[in-house]
Every structure is written in C-alpha cells, then in structure tokens.
Design a protein around this motif. Structure first.
Motif, PDB file in Angstrom:
ATOM      1  N   SER A 167       7.837  -0.065  -3.428  1.00 43.39           N
ATOM      2  CA  SER A 167       6.482   0.506  -3.355  1.00 43.39           C
ATOM      3  C   SER A 167       6.053   0.830  -1.926  1.00 43.39           C
ATOM      4  O   SER A 167       5.149   1.635  -1.715  1.00 43.39           O
ATOM      5  CB  SER A 167       5.470  -0.464  -3.974  1.00 43.39           C
ATOM      6  N   GLN A 168       6.693   0.207  -0.947  1.00 40.95           N
ATOM      7  CA  GLN A 168       6.193   0.269   0.421  1.00 40.95           C
ATOM      8  C   GLN A 168       6.150   1.677   1.026  1.00 40.95           C
ATOM      9  O   GLN A 168       5.143   2.041   1.666  1.00 40.95           O
ATOM     10  CB  GLN A 168       7.021  -0.649   1.316  1.00 40.95           C
ATOM     11  N   GLU A 214       0.584  -3.378  -4.359  1.00 46.58           N
ATOM     12  CA  GLU A 214       1.831  -4.116  -4.563  1.00 46.58           C
ATOM     13  C   GLU A 214       2.443  -4.773  -3.324  1.00 46.58           C
ATOM     14  O   GLU A 214       2.974  -5.895  -3.438  1.00 46.58           O
ATOM     15  CB  GLU A 214       2.890  -3.189  -5.200  1.00 46.58           C
ATOM     16  N   PRO A 215       2.438  -4.140  -2.141  1.00 47.86           N
ATOM     17  CA  PRO A 215       3.166  -4.759  -1.020  1.00 47.86           C
ATOM     18  C   PRO A 215       2.781  -6.191  -0.700  1.00 47.86           C
ATOM     19  O   PRO A 215       3.670  -7.043  -0.524  1.00 47.86           O
ATOM     20  CB  PRO A 215       2.884  -3.797   0.142  1.00 47.86           C
ATOM     21  N   LYS A 223      10.542  -9.136  -4.603  1.00 45.53           N
ATOM     22  CA  LYS A 223      10.604  -8.536  -3.266  1.00 45.53           C
ATOM     23  C   LYS A 223      11.241  -7.152  -3.305  1.00 45.53           C
ATOM     24  O   LYS A 223      10.815  -6.242  -2.583  1.00 45.53           O
ATOM     25  CB  LYS A 223      11.362  -9.455  -2.310  1.00 45.53           C
ATOM     26  N   ARG A 255       8.602  -4.863  -4.657  1.00 48.24           N
ATOM     27  CA  ARG A 255       7.622  -4.656  -3.585  1.00 48.24           C
ATOM     28  C   ARG A 255       8.135  -3.655  -2.559  1.00 48.24           C
ATOM     29  O   ARG A 255       7.410  -2.748  -2.131  1.00 48.24           O
ATOM     30  CB  ARG A 255       7.319  -5.992  -2.903  1.00 48.24           C
ATOM     31  N   ASN A 256       9.385  -3.815  -2.162  1.00 50.42           N
ATOM     32  CA  ASN A 256       9.949  -2.930  -1.146  1.00 50.42           C
ATOM     33  C   ASN A 256      10.029  -1.486  -1.626  1.00 50.42           C
ATOM     34  O   ASN A 256       9.898  -0.548  -0.823  1.00 50.42           O
ATOM     35  CB  ASN A 256      11.341  -3.422  -0.743  1.00 50.42           C
ATOM     36  N   ASN A 305       2.811   3.249   2.539  1.00 49.99           N
ATOM     37  CA  ASN A 305       2.675   3.597   3.950  1.00 49.99           C
ATOM     38  C   ASN A 305       2.045   4.976   4.119  1.00 49.99           C
ATOM     39  O   ASN A 305       1.220   5.197   5.018  1.00 49.99           O
ATOM     40  CB  ASN A 305       4.036   3.569   4.638  1.00 49.99           C
TER      41      ASN A 305
END
Length: 315
Positions: free
Chosen positions: A242-243, A194-195, A236, A239-240, A247
C-alpha cells in the motif's frame, strides 16, 4: 444500532466513500454512482462505511449534500452494513446533521474535528459531548489536525455515547498512552490508512480506516485478517504494497505549498482504474496533472501485480 453492536462493528476496516461529482458541473453530485460504489465495496467484503468522511471532500459539501449523501448510502446498504454519518461545523450545525443522519438510518456518527483557529481543551470536550448528548446512537470523535493530550482524550471518552475514537494524530507513543488510560470498552480506530495500521494495532487499535482499501478492498481485508491471526509477516507485506500509492497521496502536487493536496485526486483516479466513476474534485482541490496521473497508473498496476504475487506465495 445499539452502541454495543456498533462497537463490535468498528473492529474492522472502515471504507470512506468518495463523493462522485458530475464531470460537466462539479456543483452536482451523482448520487446514483455513490450508491453503486457503496454496494460494490460491500459486495467485495466491506461492512463498515464512513459516509461524508474527510476523503468525501466533506468541507466542500453543503449541509444539504451531507444529509442526502448519508441517506443515499444508508438506503443502498440497508441493514447489511454499518454506516457512520459524518457531522461537523458549528456545534448547532453538527447536531442538526447528526440528528438528520440518525433519522435517515445511520448506525452511528463520526464527528469531524472542530474547525476553529482558536480552541481550548475543555471546549473541544464540550463540543463532542454536546453532539453525543443530542443523539441516541454511538458517536466516534475524529481526532485529527489538532494537539491531543491523554487528559483530553480521557475526558472526551467519558461519555456513554462515545463508542470509539478515530485517531489520526501521527504519534504512536501518545496513542498508546491514551489507550492505556481509556476504558476497555472504548474502540480505537487507526485513522491513517494501511501503512501505520500494524503498528497501531499492536498498541491497541481495534481497526483502521481505508486508504488503498477504498478502491482495492481485498488489501485492507487481508491486512486486517493477518493482524487478527497474528501473521505479522504477511501484514507487513500487505502494508508495504500500500505504501507507494499512499506516498503519492501525501504529495503536494505542482506549484503548491499545501501538504497532501493529491490525496483525494489520487484516490479518485485509482477508483476510476478499478472500474468506478468518481468524477472530478471540487475546489479547493484540483485535478492531477498528466505526469502524476501516469505515476498513479503505474503504482496501481504495481499494486495489482504485488497482490497476485503475494496470493501465489501465501494464498
């Protein structure tokens, strides 16, 4: 499945199925849980599945296990979903696997990157083409862990059975060049979860493969819908969300020099938190230490809270 229908099916979110291993004996696969998880993801909106994908611990499975895993998933989902069966290894082994997957109901074949220390571009092209020659369904080469060039991708895609490309080379400019060079009917799948999906979508990716979506389907489905609707602010935000977990997947873990060793163990822990039973990992992977499990649990809770907040603001 006709190649045109497969091409249409690739234009969405592809979930990879993790291999549920027995807790007491990791040499045994729990095929009942594999089928149940596939059905659970499908019930929650996923229609495109990668069976025996990279996160399935592909290289830790025997060819017999590859064949049986894909068969079980195809039987569980029937005609209601699209299943790509993973095939790799030597050319002959990959052809044998691909043909077995087609016989067992796979709609297409995802060909793993050739696992060879020494490669030549022309040999890589020949590898994918020989496999594409051997089946009468669409083939999706998986481009990862090797140098890629516009010339090589153009040659790989110049085969009537090559329906799409799963791209997992972290080079957005190169990707854009390859998309520009390729035929318009070739489907491009961002294979890095996703990112980066929004950026690759804007450069021509038609869909993306799952990371967080493998255990939280609504995130990927909502992200794809937002991209299709041109709602990039919402995309966005998703996405954020999922980050942080992505990580953690990228980390090496304790006492280890190899990148992303935590990738599959993190996904399995999250799938467990989602109520499934994915079991342990096989060597050469290891289980998460307690400290990392706690971090995963915290990030999982943060993800759920973030999705609830986002839905409250933008239902």
């Amino acid at each position: 499945m006709h190649r045109a229908a497969l091409a249409d099916s690739l234009c969405e979110v592809a979930a990879g199925l993790l291999t549920p291993l027995d807790e007491q004996n990791t040499d045994d696969i729990r095929y009942d849980e594999l089928a149940s998880t596939a059905e659970w993801l499908h019930t929650n909106g996923i229609n495109l599945f990668l069976a025996c994908a990279n996160i399935s611990e592909y290289h830790s499975l025997t060819n017999t296990e590859h064949v049986e895993s894909v068969r079980v998933v195809c039987d569980a989902l029937g005609d209601d979903a699209t299943v790509l069966g993973g095939a790799g290894g030597s050319t002959k082994s990959a052809i044998d696997l691909a043909q077995a997957h087609v016989d067992n109901g796979a709609d297409g074949i995802m060909v793993m990157p050739p696992d060879h220390t020494f490669k030549h571009e022309s040999g890589v092209v020949k590898y994918y083409h020989r496999i594409a020659d051997a089946v009468d369904v669409g083939v999706v080469p998986y481009i990862r862990g090797m140098e890629a060039t516009v010339r090589m991708l153009d040659r790989i895609s110049d085969h009537e059975n090559v329906t799409g490309i799963k791209w997992a080379v972290p080079d957005l400019e190169l990707f854009a060049e390859c998309v520009e060079q390729a035929d318009d009917d070739l489907v491009w799948v961002c294979g890095m979860a996703e990112p980066p999906a929004p950026a690759y979508y804007l450069e021509g990716a038609d869909g993306f493969s799952a990371g967080v979506t493998n255990f939280e389907p609504r995130l990927g489905l909502e992200l794809f819908d937002a991209l299709e609707a041109g709602n990039y602010e919402r995309a966005k935000r998703l996405r954020n969300l999922s980050q942080p977990l992505m990580n953690l997947r990228a980390e090496s873990g304790e006492d280890n020099v190899y990148a992303s060793a935590n990738s599959v163990p993190v996904l399995k822990r999250c799938l467990e938190l989602a109520g499934r039973d994915p079991g342990p990992v096989r060597e050469p992977l290891v289980e998460l230490p307690e400290a990392d499990r706690e971090r995963v649990d915290d990030r999982y809770e943060e993800l759920q809270a973030g999705l609830e907040r986002l839905d409250a603001v933008e239902p």
